[in-house]
Design a protein around this motif. Structure first.
Motif, short mmCIF file in Angstrom:
data_model
loop_
_atom_site.label_atom_id
_atom_site.label_comp_id
_atom_site.label_asym_id
_atom_site.label_seq_id
_atom_site.Cartn_x
_atom_site.Cartn_y
_atom_site.Cartn_z
N VAL A 1 0.85 -1.19 0.00
CA VAL A 1 0.00 0.00 0.00
C VAL A 1 0.89 1.24 0.00
O VAL A 1 1.87 1.30 0.74
N ILE A 2 0.57 2.18 -0.89
CA ILE A 2 1.31 3.44 -0.92
C ILE A 2 0.39 4.52 -0.36
O ILE A 2 -0.74 4.67 -0.81
N LYS A 3 0.90 5.24 0.62
CA LYS A 3 0.09 6.28 1.26
C LYS A 3 0.01 7.51 0.37
O LYS A 3 0.86 7.71 -0.52
N ASP A 4 -0.98 8.37 0.65
CA ASP A 4 -1.06 9.65 -0.05
C ASP A 4 0.27 10.38 0.11
O ASP A 4 0.82 10.41 1.21
N PRO A 5 0.77 10.98 -0.98
CA PRO A 5 1.97 11.79 -0.79
C PRO A 5 1.60 13.07 -0.02
O PRO A 5 0.42 13.43 0.01
N ALA A 6 2.57 13.71 0.58
CA ALA A 6 2.30 14.98 1.26
C ALA A 6 1.73 15.95 0.22
O ALA A 6 2.25 16.07 -0.88
N ASN A 7 0.63 16.59 0.58
CA ASN A 7 -0.04 17.56 -0.31
C ASN A 7 -0.60 16.95 -1.59
O ASN A 7 -0.66 17.62 -2.63
N GLY A 8 -0.96 15.68 -1.53
CA GLY A 8 -1.54 15.05 -2.72
C GLY A 8 -2.31 13.79 -2.35
O GLY A 8 -2.52 13.50 -1.18
N ARG A 9 -2.71 13.07 -3.41
CA ARG A 9 -3.51 11.87 -3.19
C ARG A 9 -3.01 10.73 -4.06
O ARG A 9 -2.52 10.95 -5.17
N ALA A 10 -3.14 9.51 -3.53
CA ALA A 10 -2.84 8.30 -4.30
C ALA A 10 -4.14 7.49 -4.35
O ALA A 10 -4.67 7.10 -3.33
N VAL A 11 -4.67 7.27 -5.54
CA VAL A 11 -5.97 6.61 -5.70
C VAL A 11 -5.81 5.34 -6.54
O VAL A 11 -5.35 5.40 -7.68
N PRO A 12 -6.18 4.16 -5.98
CA PRO A 12 -6.18 2.95 -6.82
C PRO A 12 -7.28 3.10 -7.88
O PRO A 12 -8.46 3.01 -7.56
N ALA A 13 -6.85 3.36 -9.11
CA ALA A 13 -7.80 3.76 -10.17
C ALA A 13 -8.81 2.67 -10.47
O ALA A 13 -9.91 2.96 -10.92
N CYS B 1 -1.98 16.05 -7.15
CA CYS B 1 -1.50 16.96 -6.12
C CYS B 1 -2.59 17.96 -5.78
O CYS B 1 -3.44 18.28 -6.62
N ASN B 2 -2.53 18.46 -4.56
CA ASN B 2 -3.49 19.48 -4.15
C ASN B 2 -3.24 20.76 -4.95
O ASN B 2 -2.17 20.95 -5.53
N GLU B 3 -4.27 21.60 -4.94
CA GLU B 3 -4.16 22.92 -5.58
C GLU B 3 -2.90 23.63 -5.06
O GLU B 3 -2.65 23.65 -3.86
N GLY B 4 -2.12 24.18 -6.00
CA GLY B 4 -0.93 24.91 -5.60
C GLY B 4 0.32 24.05 -5.54
O GLY B 4 1.40 24.54 -5.21
N TYR B 5 0.15 22.75 -5.87
CA TYR B 5 1.30 21.83 -5.89
C TYR B 5 1.37 21.13 -7.24
O TYR B 5 0.37 21.04 -7.95
N TYR B 6 2.54 20.67 -7.60
CA TYR B 6 2.67 19.95 -8.86
C TYR B 6 3.44 18.66 -8.65
O TYR B 6 4.19 18.52 -7.69
N LEU B 7 3.21 17.74 -9.57
CA LEU B 7 3.73 16.38 -9.41
C LEU B 7 5.14 16.27 -9.98
O LEU B 7 5.40 16.72 -11.10
#
Ligand SMILES: *[C@@H]1O[C@H](CO)[C@@H](O)[C@H](O)[C@H]1NC(C)=O
Ligand SMILES: *[C@@H]1O[C@H](CO)[C@@H](O)[C@H](O)[C@H]1NC(C)=O
Ligand SMILES: *[C@@H]1O[C@H](CO)[C@@H](O)[C@H](O)[C@H]1NC(C)=O
Ligand SMILES: *[C@@H]1O[C@H](CO)[C@@H](O)[C@H](O)[C@H]1NC(C)=O
Length: 321
Positions: A109-121, A135-141
């Motif tokens: 299992v990979i956790k959400d990155p800081a300031n973002g999300r990990a979604v099993p598509a 990534c959340n608004e204001g952040y980039y991957l």
């Protein structure tokens, strides 16, 4: 029928003195012949599955009542309670059996990155499926947006290391000739932080016009919302319309965004736009229209005109009628 009875003895010989390579062909032959002539005595080889396999070696034929057992394939694991065996039934078919009890192994299992999300598509962490990052608004991957849970050998592994989410920052926007922008002392701009450009006072009689967007904001990592504007003297030529007149936007000088409207004099009609605007290149947009002569004698005029008028009209414009 002699062929059948003769070859029926073959398997017995093989079992007594196992000679694998020779026996193999013998077994195939026996199986074919056997199936052809004594089909009613046996079941076909048991069904094969994506996720489970037969325990032990498959045999060429099975007797009624014979049971075969399955196990999950190496990249799968079993969750009870579904049966993992089947039996050669009285009517010579295998009792129903399914591999639904075997599940694919999962990646870690990979956790959400800081300031973002990990979604099993695909709604699962099993191998063969995808993990999508955002990534959340204001952040980039930084890194791969999609990881694939793949089999490496028999173990599920992620196709890459997980990406990170970094804060969106912009270095200052470009400086321009004859102008400046606000917050010019700031060296790093955050996401959506904005500057406003303005033009310097012109040294000559004509003001500088700001052509383009005056407000720029940090829209992405190192990306401003638009190109910086230009500060330049914009002077459109005096608008002249032959057989027409200007009806609004009067002035001595026509600078950036000056708007002028026209109409044609009696007997002429306008071809083009009645409104033009001075653009950043000191040209009118759309181009200044034309006033064209009204040519056709209208049918209403004909119907109300005198007989002689009608005659002369007809004589003058026979082709137009
Ligand atoms: C016989 O075989 C059919 C499939 O061909 C199966 O649906 C049925 O249940 C079997 N009947 C018996 C009594 O085993
Ligand atoms: C998993 O989900 C992604 C995105 O919705 C889709 O493109 C892909 O085809 C899916 N994969 C499988 C194996 O269903
Ligand atoms: C009207 O203007 C258009 C565009 O300039 C031109 O293509 C067209 O020929 C003009 N029509 C006439 C009747 O002159
Ligand atoms: C007009 O100015 C724009 C920039 O404002 C430029 O991209 C374009 O090429 C110019 N067009 C002409 C015809 O000079």
């Amino acid at each position: 029928m002699t062929a059948s009875s003769a070859s029926r003895k073959a398997p017995a010989r093989c079992q007594e003195r196992p000679l694998p390579s020779r026996c193999f062909f013998g077994i195939i032959l026996v199986a074919l012949v056997f199936l052809l002539f004594t089909y009613s005595d046996a079941c076909d080889p048991p069904p094969t599955f994506e996720a489970m396999q037969l325990i032990g070696k498959p045999k060429p034929y099975y007797e009624v009542g014979e049971q075969v057992k399955y196990e999950c394939k190496p990249a799968y694991f079993y969750i009870p309670p579904l049966a993992m065996y089947t039996v050669c039934d009285l009517n010579h078919t295998w009792l129903p059996v399914t591999d639904d009890g075997c599940f694919r192994l999962t990646c870690s299992v990979i956790k959400d990155p800081a300031n973002g999300r990990a979604v099993p598509a695909n709604g699962t962490w099993e191998w063969g499926y995808q993990l999508h990052f955002s990534c959340n608004e204001g952040y980039y991957l930084i890194g791969k947006q999609i990881l694939y849970c793949e089999l490496k050998g028999l173990r599920p592994k992620w196709s890459d290391k997980p990406p990170r989410c970094e804060k969106i920052l912009c270095s200052p926007p470009a400086k321009i000739k004859n102008g400046k922008y606000t917050f010019s002392d700031i060296e790093i701009f955050e996401y959506l932080e904005a500057v406003t450009y303005s033009c310097d006072p012109a040294p000559g009689p004509d003001e500088y016009s700001l052509v383009g967007e005056s407000l720029l904001y940090c829209a992405g990592s190192g990306v401003w919302s638009s190109a910086p504007p230009e500060c330049k003297v914009v002077k459109c030529p005096f608008p002249v319309l032959k057989n027409g007149r200007q009806i609004s936007g009067f002035g001595k000088k026509f600078s950036y965004k000056a708007m002028v409207m026209f109409e044609c004099i009696e007997g002429f009609y306008l071809n083009g736009s009645d409104t033009v605007v001075c653009d950043g290149n000191s040209t009118w947009q759309p181009p200044i229209p034309e006033c064209l002569k009204v040519l056709t004698p209208s049918s209403t005029k004909l119907s109300t005109s005198s007989v002689s008028g009608l005659v002369t009209s007809c004589l003058h414009f026979p082709k137009l009628l």
